[in-house]
Design an enzyme around this catalytic site. Structure first.
Site, PDB file in Angstrom:
ATOM      1  N   GLY A 291       0.811  -1.218   0.000  1.00 39.30           N
ATOM      2  CA  GLY A 291       0.000   0.000   0.000  1.00 39.30           C
ATOM      3  C   GLY A 291       0.844   1.266   0.000  1.00 39.30           C
ATOM      4  O   GLY A 291       1.927   1.334  -0.601  1.00 39.30           O
ATOM      5  N   SER A 292       0.369   2.261   0.714  1.00 40.19           N
ATOM      6  CA  SER A 292       0.980   3.594   0.665  1.00 40.19           C
ATOM      7  C   SER A 292       2.374   3.663   1.258  1.00 40.19           C
ATOM      8  O   SER A 292       3.053   4.686   1.089  1.00 40.19           O
ATOM      9  CB  SER A 292       0.067   4.596   1.379  1.00 40.19           C
ATOM     10  OG  SER A 292      -1.167   4.715   0.706  1.00 40.19           O
ATOM     11  N   THR A 293       2.824   2.625   1.941  1.00 39.98           N
ATOM     12  CA  THR A 293       4.170   2.666   2.517  1.00 39.98           C
ATOM     13  C   THR A 293       5.257   2.706   1.444  1.00 39.98           C
ATOM     14  O   THR A 293       6.412   3.009   1.760  1.00 39.98           O
ATOM     15  CB  THR A 293       4.414   1.463   3.447  1.00 39.98           C
ATOM     16  OG1 THR A 293       4.193   0.244   2.718  1.00 39.98           O
ATOM     17  CG2 THR A 293       3.501   1.520   4.655  1.00 39.98           C
ATOM     18  N   SER A 347      -1.238  11.289   1.515  1.00 44.37           N
ATOM     19  CA  SER A 347      -1.248   9.930   0.956  1.00 44.37           C
ATOM     20  C   SER A 347      -2.137   9.861  -0.282  1.00 44.37           C
ATOM     21  O   SER A 347      -3.016   8.997  -0.398  1.00 44.37           O
ATOM     22  CB  SER A 347      -1.729   8.912   2.008  1.00 44.37           C
ATOM     23  OG  SER A 347      -1.332   7.595   1.637  1.00 44.37           O
TER      24      SER A 347
END
Length: 577
Positions: A291-293, A347
């Site tokens: 995901g957004s990491t 994000s």
């Protein structure tokens, strides 16, 4: 007639006598040879019928944490075995023996009857020397003992997934016990003894080969940090009703893994009721979409191309973007214009997708590959998976966008922590290690230093800026990081499972001179939310705070003297009022 033949053929008689004489001479010579010249032959065959060599178990090597705290130690135990034939002559003592062994007399008797013709059978293994001696003192004919070693794990469930365990024969079966089995095992010795034809010991002659103890192994983990991480991860799973979780802490400079914990876990000292799923080292074996990491790495790729600067902006209105039959949405319903730091703070999937369209998926793929996604970590941990970093011959817009905001690829928690350690180490990649490192290893520059430092500052703003992930803050320190929330797929089905998420947070601290990189993964939280900034960020904050203090890292965000005086003055005024 007989005399006539003997007279007619005297040479036949002499030939028979000669042959008899030769045979007698050969026998006499063989007797003399065996008794005088080749007496070792008879001695060897005699010894083969009375001399035995019994193994002397080797002491398995001690396993410790980086500070010498024991993680796996070997303790002496007694194993009792029996000669089934001899026990048949002592049936009157079977009930007494069964009671001493803690077994049901009827079941014990049936077992002995089934092994009546065997000269060796185990009665019980792994007794303490005191327990074994009590049973031997019963003087039951045909019952004997063997000295062995049993592994004990002082940290129990806290370090179980890293340390692993051994089987009943003291061979490594999981974790580092398996990965370094040859190093730890040692070499058994031999003892020469005399036994009678029934196998009973007559005399202990000598030790013909000394047992060679296994070598000690110092792991990279710090047991203090391991306990801290274990407690906080367990508490988070209870608080949010989560299914499972993993946490990995890495020393930025040396690549040493300082803590690695998983939930659920198990007690390696008592494995009778273990569920197989609890034995899995999820930080190494479970892959997931990050995901957004991964957005900081997409931004790093954009900066590295030279086409983008931190101040460049992207219009993300109206908060969604249509690509063919797919729609990319921003969870926070962003609108307007965001710079690259704002894309990370908010994000924004739309923002990072537009950046990715401009630079191309190949640039993002290259950075992700360089920081270790889809690559072997080199830890050689049993069962470790490398994940998947797709590399399409032709990248479509949908594949480019999903790669940029963390879908379509799979990583492990260890890989995620390692990738953030690269950013924290000014773009230099250091090999990971589960063994204590006494000398700083060589590193490779995989992201330009100036770009890595720029992204470090951006990730500090992700936490400290207004609207940032304030739950990840650490009192007294500037910290950096990025949250992520990834939808889960289910094996055997297409698409994503409804209302099923992984909550993620990864970062490093202190942000100006990083020492620790940390990744937190919580699987399927079911209570009070599921976003990474809500569920995983507090775990990151508490573990990072304790880790920095335990490693004596100097605080870099203490309040100034003027701030302290202002607080004191306000407090005094409040007291007088």
């Amino acid at each position: 007639m007989i005399k006539l033949e003997g007279a007619l053929y005297p040479w036949r008689f002499r030939l028979v006598l000669l042959l008899l004489a030769v045979m007698v001479g050969a026998i006499v010579w063989r007797i003399i040879d065996l008794q005088i010249f080749d007496h070792d032959f008879l001695q060897a065959h005699g010894d083969a019928r009375s001399v035995r060599h019994i193994p002397i178990p080797a002491h398995r090597g001690l396993m410790t944490d980086r500070n010498g705290e024991p993680l796996a130690v070997s303790t002496p135990v007694t194993t009792l075995w029996a000669n089934g034939k001899e026990l048949q002559a002592a049936k009157a003592m079977w009930p007494t023996l069964a009671e001493a062994l803690g077994q049901k007399p009827d079941d014990f008797a049936r077992r002995l009857q089934a092994n009546a013709n065997r000269e060796f059978m185990y009665l019980v293994r792994g007794l303490t020397p005191e327990q074994g001696q009590k049973i031997l003192d019963l003087k039951v004919p045909g019952v004997y003992s063997i000295e062995e070693f049993r592994r004990f794990y002082p940290a129990g469930e806290v370090a179980a997934h890293v340390v692993g365990f051994t089987d009943v024969d003291d061979r490594g079966r999981e974790g580092m016990e398996l990965a370094f089995d040859e190093w730890l095992a040692g070499v058994p010795g031999k003892r020469q003894v005399l036994k009678d034809r029934r196998g009973r010991l007559i005399k202990d002659v000598q030790v013909t080969q000394n047992a060679k103890a296994g070598k000690a192994l110092a792991l990279s983990i710090d047991l203090r940090l391991q306990y801290l991480a274990h407690r906080e991860l367990r508490n988070a799973l209870v608080e949010f009703g989560a299914k499972a979780g993993s946490l990995v802490m890495v020393d930025v400079k040396t690549g040493e893994i300082l803590a690695m914990v998983n939930q659920p876990t198990y007690n390696p000292n008592n494995r009778r009721t273990i569920h197989p799923a609890a034995m899995r080292n999820r930080a190494m074996t479970d892959v997931f979409e990050p995901g957004s990491t991964v957005k900081p790495f997409s931004i790093s790729a954009a900066l590295e191309t030279g086409r983008w600067k931190p101040t460049d902006t992207v219009n993300v209105a109206p908060g969604w973007l249509r690509i063919g039959k797919y729609t990319i949405r921003d969870v926070s319903r962003n609108s307007g214009v965001l710079d690259l730091t704002g894309i990370l703070i908010k994000s924004s999937n739309v923002g990072v997708s537009k950046v990715a369209f401009d630079i191309g998926a190949e640039a993002i793929y290259s950075v992700m590959q360089q920081v270790g996604f889809g690559q072997d970590t080199g830890l050689s941990f049993p069962g470790e998976r490398v994940g998947n970093l797709p590399n399409h011959r032709k990248w479509g817009q949908a594949e480019t966008a999903t790669l940029a905001y963390g879908y379509g690829l799979s990583v492990t928690a260890v890989q995620l922590a390692h990738a953030y350690s690269v950013l924290a180490n000014n773009g230099r990649s250091v090999p990971l290690s589960l063994i204590r490192v006494d000398k700083t290893p060589d590193s490779v520059q995989v992201i330009p230093e100036d770009i890595a430092k720029t992204v470090q500052g951006m990730l500090q703003q992700v936490i400290e800026a207004p609207g940032g992930v304030y739950r990840a803050k650490v009192p007294g320190y500037h910290v950096a990081g990025k949250s992520g929330t990834a939808r889960k797929t289910t094996a055997g089905t297409k698409g994503y499972t409804p209302h099923s998420y992984r909550s993620l947070f990864a970062g490093f601290a202190p942000s100006h001179n990083p020492r620790i990189a940390l990744a937190v993964v919580i699987d399927e939280p079911t209570k009070d939310g599921y976003y990474g900034g809500l569920v995983s960020a507090p775990v990151y904050s508490r573990v990072m705070a304790g880790g920095l203090r335990l490693m004596n890292v100097t605080p870099d965000n203490l309040p100034s003297e003027e701030d302290v005086k202002t607080v004191d003055a306000t407090s005094n005024k409040g007291g007088r009022g």
